[in-house]
Every structure is written in structure tokens, then in C-alpha cells.
Design an enzyme around this catalytic site. Structure first.
Site, mmCIF file in Angstrom:
data_model
loop_
_atom_site.group_PDB
_atom_site.id
_atom_site.type_symbol
_atom_site.label_atom_id
_atom_site.label_comp_id
_atom_site.label_asym_id
_atom_site.label_seq_id
_atom_site.Cartn_x
_atom_site.Cartn_y
_atom_site.Cartn_z
ATOM 1 N N LEU A 28 14.388 21.043 139.002
ATOM 2 C CA LEU A 28 13.387 21.353 140.017
ATOM 3 C C LEU A 28 12.666 20.136 140.570
ATOM 4 O O LEU A 28 12.258 19.254 139.823
ATOM 5 C CB LEU A 28 12.341 22.289 139.403
ATOM 6 C CG LEU A 28 11.450 22.938 140.448
ATOM 7 C CD1 LEU A 28 12.199 24.036 141.172
ATOM 8 C CD2 LEU A 28 10.196 23.488 139.825
ATOM 9 N N HIS A 77 14.283 29.001 144.022
ATOM 10 C CA HIS A 77 13.333 27.997 144.501
ATOM 11 C C HIS A 77 14.063 27.104 145.498
ATOM 12 O O HIS A 77 15.192 26.693 145.248
ATOM 13 C CB HIS A 77 12.844 27.189 143.299
ATOM 14 C CG HIS A 77 11.687 26.287 143.596
ATOM 15 N ND1 HIS A 77 11.773 25.232 144.456
ATOM 16 C CD2 HIS A 77 10.414 26.303 143.135
ATOM 17 C CE1 HIS A 77 10.591 24.621 144.513
ATOM 18 N NE2 HIS A 77 9.755 25.253 143.723
ATOM 19 N N GLN A 129 13.911 34.969 141.596
ATOM 20 C CA GLN A 129 13.513 33.998 142.621
ATOM 21 C C GLN A 129 14.392 32.749 142.650
ATOM 22 O O GLN A 129 14.698 32.183 141.606
ATOM 23 C CB GLN A 129 12.079 33.552 142.356
ATOM 24 C CG GLN A 129 11.608 32.475 143.316
ATOM 25 C CD GLN A 129 10.117 32.232 143.198
ATOM 26 O OE1 GLN A 129 9.678 31.460 142.356
ATOM 27 N NE2 GLN A 129 9.345 32.911 144.012
ATOM 28 N N HIS A 165 15.281 30.290 139.711
ATOM 29 C CA HIS A 165 14.061 29.712 139.142
ATOM 30 C C HIS A 165 13.251 30.666 138.283
ATOM 31 O O HIS A 165 12.769 30.309 137.218
ATOM 32 C CB HIS A 165 13.206 29.210 140.307
ATOM 33 C CG HIS A 165 11.955 28.511 139.896
ATOM 34 N ND1 HIS A 165 11.965 27.398 139.097
ATOM 35 C CD2 HIS A 165 10.650 28.753 140.192
ATOM 36 C CE1 HIS A 165 10.721 26.989 138.899
ATOM 37 N NE2 HIS A 165 9.915 27.798 139.532
ATOM 38 N N PHE A 181 -0.118 25.004 148.233
ATOM 39 C CA PHE A 181 1.128 25.499 147.677
ATOM 40 C C PHE A 181 1.628 26.643 148.543
ATOM 41 O O PHE A 181 0.847 27.298 149.235
ATOM 42 C CB PHE A 181 0.915 25.984 146.238
ATOM 43 C CG PHE A 181 1.750 25.233 145.243
ATOM 44 C CD1 PHE A 181 1.388 23.966 144.830
ATOM 45 C CD2 PHE A 181 2.922 25.788 144.739
ATOM 46 C CE1 PHE A 181 2.163 23.260 143.936
ATOM 47 C CE2 PHE A 181 3.702 25.095 143.838
ATOM 48 C CZ PHE A 181 3.329 23.830 143.434
ATOM 49 N N GLU A 192 7.311 22.376 144.341
ATOM 50 C CA GLU A 192 6.738 22.617 145.658
ATOM 51 C C GLU A 192 5.572 21.670 145.935
ATOM 52 O O GLU A 192 5.169 21.486 147.082
ATOM 53 C CB GLU A 192 6.218 24.062 145.640
ATOM 54 C CG GLU A 192 6.212 24.763 146.943
ATOM 55 C CD GLU A 192 6.009 26.251 146.706
ATOM 56 O OE1 GLU A 192 6.978 26.944 146.355
ATOM 57 O OE2 GLU A 192 4.864 26.714 146.848
ATOM 58 N N ARG A 218 8.748 31.125 148.834
ATOM 59 C CA ARG A 218 10.040 30.568 148.408
ATOM 60 C C ARG A 218 11.232 31.421 148.834
ATOM 61 O O ARG A 218 12.277 30.889 149.178
ATOM 62 C CB ARG A 218 10.044 30.458 146.886
ATOM 63 C CG ARG A 218 9.068 29.443 146.424
ATOM 64 C CD ARG A 218 8.916 29.478 144.932
ATOM 65 N NE ARG A 218 7.999 28.416 144.551
ATOM 66 C CZ ARG A 218 7.558 28.220 143.330
ATOM 67 N NH1 ARG A 218 7.939 29.020 142.362
ATOM 68 N NH2 ARG A 218 6.743 27.239 143.069
HETATM 69 C C1 FAD Z 1 10.943 23.357 136.093
HETATM 70 C C2 FAD Z 1 9.911 24.430 136.236
HETATM 71 C C3 FAD Z 1 8.705 24.155 136.878
HETATM 72 C C4 FAD Z 1 7.738 25.144 137.035
HETATM 73 N N1 FAD Z 1 6.565 24.854 137.676
HETATM 74 C C5 FAD Z 1 5.590 25.800 137.774
HETATM 75 C C6 FAD Z 1 4.314 25.504 138.350
HETATM 76 O O1 FAD Z 1 4.028 24.381 138.757
HETATM 77 N N2 FAD Z 1 3.402 26.488 138.423
HETATM 78 C C7 FAD Z 1 3.648 27.749 137.970
HETATM 79 O O2 FAD Z 1 2.778 28.606 138.061
HETATM 80 N N3 FAD Z 1 4.843 28.049 137.402
HETATM 81 C C8 FAD Z 1 5.805 27.105 137.288
HETATM 82 N N4 FAD Z 1 7.018 27.422 136.692
HETATM 83 C C9 FAD Z 1 7.173 28.730 136.040
HETATM 84 C C10 FAD Z 1 6.416 28.734 134.725
HETATM 85 O O3 FAD Z 1 6.385 27.448 134.182
HETATM 86 C C11 FAD Z 1 7.042 29.671 133.709
HETATM 87 O O4 FAD Z 1 7.270 30.923 134.292
HETATM 88 C C12 FAD Z 1 6.091 29.846 132.526
HETATM 89 O O5 FAD Z 1 5.736 28.594 132.004
HETATM 90 C C13 FAD Z 1 6.671 30.723 131.444
HETATM 91 O O6 FAD Z 1 5.807 30.698 130.359
HETATM 92 P P1 FAD Z 1 6.026 31.658 129.113
HETATM 93 O O7 FAD Z 1 4.899 31.422 128.180
HETATM 94 O O8 FAD Z 1 6.261 33.031 129.600
HETATM 95 O O9 FAD Z 1 7.396 31.169 128.481
HETATM 96 P P2 FAD Z 1 8.027 29.668 128.058
HETATM 97 O O10 FAD Z 1 7.020 28.633 128.299
HETATM 98 O O11 FAD Z 1 9.309 29.631 128.697
HETATM 99 O O12 FAD Z 1 8.127 29.867 126.524
HETATM 100 C C14 FAD Z 1 9.069 30.750 125.933
HETATM 101 C C15 FAD Z 1 8.900 30.702 124.440
HETATM 102 O O13 FAD Z 1 9.670 31.750 123.868
HETATM 103 C C16 FAD Z 1 10.358 31.275 122.747
HETATM 104 N N5 FAD Z 1 11.549 32.111 122.566
HETATM 105 C C17 FAD Z 1 12.453 32.521 123.492
HETATM 106 N N6 FAD Z 1 13.400 33.284 122.908
HETATM 107 C C18 FAD Z 1 13.087 33.363 121.599
HETATM 108 C C19 FAD Z 1 13.674 33.987 120.489
HETATM 109 N N7 FAD Z 1 14.788 34.687 120.583
HETATM 110 N N8 FAD Z 1 13.077 33.837 119.295
HETATM 111 C C20 FAD Z 1 11.952 33.100 119.151
HETATM 112 N N9 FAD Z 1 11.347 32.489 120.183
HETATM 113 C C21 FAD Z 1 11.905 32.626 121.378
HETATM 114 C C22 FAD Z 1 10.655 29.823 123.040
HETATM 115 O O14 FAD Z 1 10.793 29.102 121.846
HETATM 116 C C23 FAD Z 1 9.378 29.412 123.796
HETATM 117 O O15 FAD Z 1 8.402 28.973 122.891
HETATM 118 C C24 FAD Z 1 7.989 26.439 136.525
HETATM 119 C C25 FAD Z 1 9.183 26.710 135.859
HETATM 120 C C26 FAD Z 1 10.147 25.727 135.740
HETATM 121 C C27 FAD Z 1 11.440 26.078 135.066
#
Ligand code: FAD
Length: 591
Positions: A250, A240, A238, A364, A118, A253, A284
């Protein structure tokens, strides 16, 4: 009538960070609720394709210290090194714990967890790419989410699904819970708690072209800012390199990790010119900038604003760009990248095994967010003063483990390592803390805001305000920025904020009123866009994902420091705090 619930701890968000925090609380027998605006398994973590980085060394030599170094260098030395050390060390046990929970990782022929390359992940401090990303085909995030959700259900965690948090309750400098709107009924609920862990994900929807899901609007991040507390390093967003052209969706990568290359209009693999060692697997921020440069210099495809991603097996074999220079077959690529290939077919009508895929950089990942210490405690100033009762983890938080630019696969590590640490720290805190007094009018601010939106006779349209915000952010606060452009962004956002006070809502019903929720989200996003633009205008240097055309150099003498942006009396005030440096002194970044 507002219903009041009482839990020792409340987790806001059910992505990877929220679920692991909840799991730790449940294991510690803390009476806890998870409040999420999405059904948990719809969280954005589920879309992560590429994998989770950990120096297991299953296929070639690797060490956590190399992972830490890459994280620090990838972050252009703005990374706090105490946090990066924790990330790299604890990544290993985190992956093994996921394996023991039953996550179906891809395997090597000997049965070990398979690993792939990666961007920015290297052996011997930058000597060449290393296979560090553990993956389950290109559905790693989906598998993480399912695995953690199952564990939470097994431990009896209480979920409030489709409850949207609309305010944090902070009184006399202590957090005492949240106010949430139940989407189904439109009723308000107060969750009175000793500890709140915010794990609400990113806010890429402030941009027009983005890989982020519709729900990524950063609501609680903006709420903290509105309460007068700082947001950290918001100028670092960032881009991507490989979004699907015009849509931003997306293409992970992982496509380049398996050997894919980027091609300009002359058919050249242009990254060989810019980053001779890592080429298409440079970090990136750099690749996105070089892509924009190719486009600006007229080498975009047919003179346009996009380039090609080439994952045809014959090209990968010609460039010997697969790991170890191995020859690959269509069958192998289809097995390792099934979802990405399907998306290219579905959204672009392109067969990537035979054709080139139009691509452009896409907004991203938010490196900035709610400032925290390494145990997820939210901090409120440059002296690291803690806001008692409030924790943050995952993309909404800024530990800061990614500095000015995150490496691929490091977010999944971040959300799990720091989700777990904040869960543990909160569990310990609630045992000794009392319930803070609940202010009698805890939901008054929200009620006033909702009533204003309902009663407003204004003529502005929320969709129009949102479109203008996204356009200006992508155009002037995107991959490249200038002082003049950022002044324009500030001015436009100021005007849009005035328009926002006059938006009209057509739907006046209470149940499932998505128009109301989207209007509230737009309000949060305008705040986050504003703080991003102001922080970017203030930082007169280029570092990581923040590239100023008028200040093209990194300036360690003046800018090796984190931004803390506060909203005070309607103005935005900037303070700064030092970067934690332990093992690696800042050096020039070459790949
Ligand atoms: C398409 C894509 C591919 C990716 N691929 C990778 C990868 O391969 N490897 C890597 O390391 N990272 C990757 N990333 C980045 C990574 O996936 C995210 O940064 C990470 O999953 C975020 O996790 P989180 O638990 O912080 O939030 P999320 O998984 O985004 O969860 C947010 C949560 O907050 C809740 N929420 C938000 N606002 C409120 C509110 N006002 N009230 C109640 N609940 C709320 C939502 O319901 C949700 O449950 C990728 C991101 C994207 C977009």
C-alpha cells in the site's frame, strides 16, 4: 495431551481491536487472556499509515455529524446508521484517550493534534474536503499498537503469543472458549472461557494483489461459518486505488491527502473528469473503478494495466492540490510521508520526489465479516438473535459501520471504538454468566483435521491451490464482476476445495510447522472466498465496492439490505436483513 486453561474472557487477536478490548477487561479486573498467532506488535494495525479520523475541528470547522454523514454516504447507504453515529461521536474521545496514553501525534504550531485530508471526508455534507485524519507521520497504526500494548502490559494482561486459534468451541448455541495450537510445540490447548472476543483482522490473502499481510487469512471468521452461523455482507471487499504496481503493497491515501494526484498515459489528471469536487480524494471504490476504466479504455501507462501516482512537489504546486492550495516543499513531504517515500524507493527503485510512481488497485479491506450488534455481540439471524458468549470487533466483524465501502481512516476508529465497546460488554457479561460446560471432545474436530493433513497421501500442493484461488478471485471477483465470471469463480473454488482434501504435507514435525499452519489457513480462505463469490453472485446490483457490469445501477427497491450467508448441509443459503436508517435517507452518491 491437550492442556486446558480457564479464563473468564479470552481475546483472539492482538491488533488494535483486540488490545483495546483486553485493556477494558483488565481495567474491569476481569481474568483475561489474549491469544494471538502473531507477536502482538506485528499485527497488521501496525502498518496503518494514513491516520485515524475524528471531527476534532483543530484546523477547520468540523462536526461529528458531518463525519457520520460521510461514513453513511461513503458506504453507499448500506451503513447501519446507529453504528455510524456511535463511530463518529466516540471517535473524538478515543483520539483524546490515545493522546492521554502518550501517543505521539503530529502537532500544529499551537500544539494541537494535527489533521489531514482523506478520501470522502468532507465539510457541510459534501461541500469540499476537510482535515479530519489525526496522524503520527505515516506510522499512525504502529504508534497505536505500541501505545495499547504498553497499556496492556501495565495492567498485567496475560498474553499467549504465537498461539494459533484453530476452532471456536460452540455447544448448544453458546460459546465456551477456543482451541489453539501452540506454534512452538505443535501442542493443542483449550481455553475454556465465559466470553470470547474475536479480533482477528481481515482476510485480503484470498486475493492475489493485496495490501494485506501474510497472516490475514480470516481463520476465526471461517470457523464461525463452519459452525453454521452466518457471515454478513461478504460481497463487499474494498480495493484501494494505490497499491505498488504488481506487488499490491500500500501507498496510503495520505499521499493524495497531502496533494498527490493520479495521472493516466496522456498525462491527464483524470479524476477531475469523474469527481469534479473531491477529485483524487473521492472514495476508494469509485477511484478504483475509474482507474480500471482508464485502463480498459487504453489510457493505462504505455497501454498497460497501471497508472501513475504523482507526488512530486512541483506537480502538487502546479495543481494546487495540497490542503488549502498551499505550496509544498520536498522537505515537508518527506516529513509527513517518510515511510511511503522509502517504500517507493525500496520496492520500485523510484525517487517519488522526481519521478512518477506506477500504481494499480489492490485488495485492501473486508467490509463484511462476523455480524455483530453495536456492543460487539455476535448475532446469528435477521432478528438480531445473540450468540451468548461470543463477541467480535475490528476488521473481522461487521457492525456494519462501513456499509458497502469503508472510508480511509475509519478502520482505525472502528477497531478502537468497537474494540472498547465489546471489551466493556464482555466484562459486564462475565460477571453474571456461569462457565458453560466444556464438551469432553472439544478438540476432536481439530485433531481429526490435523491428522488428515498429516496422513494424507494425496498429490495436490497447497501452494498451487492457494495460487489458483488468489488468481481467480482477483480476475473475476475483483474491482468489477459479472454473473458469468462469478459462476466461473464458484466452479473453480468448488474444484479447488476437492483438491484441498488431497493436499500433501511434507513436514511431519510438530515444532514450528508452518507448512501445517498454512495448510489450515488455506482451508479457511477457501471457505471465505466461496462465501464472498456466492454473496456477490446473489447481489444483482452495484453498490459501493461491489460493481456488477451486468447490473451497473444501485437498486434500493430490492437491495437496500444486508446479506447473511449460511453454510447448511453443504449448501450456501442467503438471508437478508434491513439496514438501520436514522438521520440520512439514501441518495445518489456524487462527489
Ligand atoms: C497497509 C495497510 C494500511 C492501512 N492504513 C490504514 C489507515 O491509515 N487508517 C485506517 O483507518 N485503516 C487503515 N488500514 C486498515 C486497518 O489498519 C485494519 O483494518 C485494522 O488495523 C485491523 O485491525 P484489527 O485489530 O481488526 O486486526 P489486525 O491488526 O489485523 O490484528 C489481527 C490479530 O489477530 C490475530 N489472529 C488472526 N488470526 C488468528 C488466529 N487464528 N489465532 C490467533 N490469533 C489470530 C493476529 O495475530 C493479530 O494479532 C490499513 C490496512 C493496511 C493493510
Amino acid at each position: 495431551m491437550t492442556q486446558v486453561h480457564r479464563f473468564d474472557a479470552v481475546v483472539v487477536g492482538a491488533g488494535g481491536a483486540g488490545l483495546w478490548a483486553a485493556l477494558e477487561l483488565a481495567r474491569d479486573k476481569v481474568n483475561c487472556a489474549v491469544v494471538s498467532k502473531l507477536y502482538p506488535t506485528r499485527s497488521h494495525t501496525g502498518t496503518a499509515q494514513g491516520g485515524i479520523g475524528a471531527a476534532l475541528g483543530n484546523l477547520e470547522e468540523d462536526h461529528w455529524e458531518w463525519h457520520m454523514f460521510d461514513t453513511v454516504k461513503g458506504g453507499d447507504y448500506l451503513t447501519d446508521q446507529d453504528a455510524a453515529e456511535i463511530l463518529a461521536r466516540e471517535a473524538i474521545e478515543t483520539v483524546y484517550e490515545l493522546e492521554h496514553m502518550g501517543l505521539p501525534f503530529n502537532r500544529t504550531p499551537e500544539g494541537k493534534i494535527d489533521q489531514r485530508r482523506f478520501g470522502g471526508h468532507t465539510h457541510h455534507h459534501g461541500q469540499g474536503p476537510v482535515r479530519r485524519s489525526c496522524f503520527a507521520a505515516d506510522r499512525t497504526g504502529h504508534m497505536i499498537l505500541q501505545t495499547l500494548y504498553q497499556q496492556c502490559i501495565k495492567h498485567g494482561t496475560r498474553f499467549f503469543d504465537e498461539f494459533q486459534v484453530v476452532d471456536l468451541i460452540i455447544e448448544n448455541g453458546v460459546c465456551g472458549g477456543v482451541v489453539a495450537l501452540e506454534i512452538l510445540t505443535g501442542e493443542l490447548h483449550i481455553f475454556h472461557a465465559k466470553a470470547v472476543i474475536v479480533a482477528a483482522g481481515g482476510f485480503g490473502k484470498i486475493f492475489k494483489i493485496t495490501s494485506n499481510a501474510l497472516s490475514l487469512t480470516g481463520d476465526p471468521v471461517a470457523m464461525l461459518y463452519r459452525h453454521g452461523y452466518p457471515l454478513e455482507d461478504m460481497e463487499f471487499f474494498q480495493f484501494h486505488p494505490t497499491g505498488i504496481y504488481k506487488m499490491g503493497i500500500l501507498m496510503s491515501e495520505a499521499a493524495r491527502g497531502e496533494g498527490g494526484v493520479l495521472i493516466n498515459d496522456t498525462g491527464e489528471r483524470f479524476m477531475a473528469r469523474y469527481a469534479p469536487t473531491l477529485m483524487d480524494l473521492a472514495p476508494r471504490d469509485m477511484i478504483s473503478r475509474y482507474m480500471q476504466q482508464e485502463i480498459a479504455e487504453g489510457r493505462g501507462i504505455k497501454g498497460g494495466d497501471y497508472l501513475y501516482l504523482d507526488i512530486r512537489p512541483e506537480s502538487i504546486n502546479k495543481y494546487k492540490s495540497a490542503p488549502g492550495g498551499k505550496q509544498v516543499t520536498e522537505k515537508e513531504l518527506r516529513e509527513k510521508l517518510p515511510d511511503i517515500i522509502e517504500m517507493m524507493e525500496l520496492y520500485l527503485g523510484v525517487d517519488p520526489m522526481k519521478e512518477l510512481v506506477p500504481t494499480q488497485p489492490t485488495a485492501h479491506y473486508a467490509m463484511g465479516g462476523m455480524p455483530t450488534d453495536v456492543d460487539g455481540r455476535v448475532i446469528i439471524d435477521e432478528k438480531n438473535t445473540v450468540l451468548p458468549g461470543l463477541y467480535a470487533a475490528g476488521e473481522c466483524a461487521c457492525v456494519s459501520v462501513h456499509g458497502a465501502n469503508r472510508l480511509g481512516t475509519n478502520s482505525l476508529v472502528d477497531i478502537l471504538v468497537f474494540g472498547r465497546r465489546s471489551g466493556r460488554a464482555a466484562a459486564e457479561y462475565v460477571r453474571r454468566a456461569d462457565y458453560p460446560t466444556l464438551p469432553p471432545d472439544a478438540d476432536a474436530g481439530v485433531r481429526a483435521e490435523v491428522n488428515h493433513l498429516f496422513d494424507n497421501a494425496g498429490k495436490e500442493s497447497a501452494a498451487e491451490v492457494r495460487r489458483k484461488m488468489q488468481d481467480v478471485m482477483t480476475a473475476q471477483c475483483g474491482v468489477f464482476r459479472t454473473g458469468t465470471g462469478l459462476e466461473q469463480v464458484k466452479q473453480t473454488l468448488g474444484e479447488l476445495k476437492t483438491c484441498y482434501r488431497n493436499i500433501a504435507i511434507q513436514d511431519h514435525t510438530k515444532k514450528f510447522n508452518t507448512e501445517l499452519l498454512e495448510a489450515l489457513e488455506l482451508g479457511y480462505m477457501l471457505d471465505l472466498a466461496e462465501v464472498t463469490a456466492y454473496s456477490a453472485a446473489a447481489r444483482t446490483e452495484s453498490r459501493g465496492a461491489h460493481a456488477r457490469e451486468d447490473y451497473p445501477k444501485r437498486d434500493d427497491a430490492n437491495w437496500l439490505k444486508h446479506t447473511l450467508a449460511y453454510k447448511r448441509d453443504g449448501k450456501i443459503e442467503m438471508k437478508y436483513k434491513p439496514v438501520v436508517i436514522s438521520r440520512f435517507e439514501p441518495k445518489e452518491r456524487k462527489y
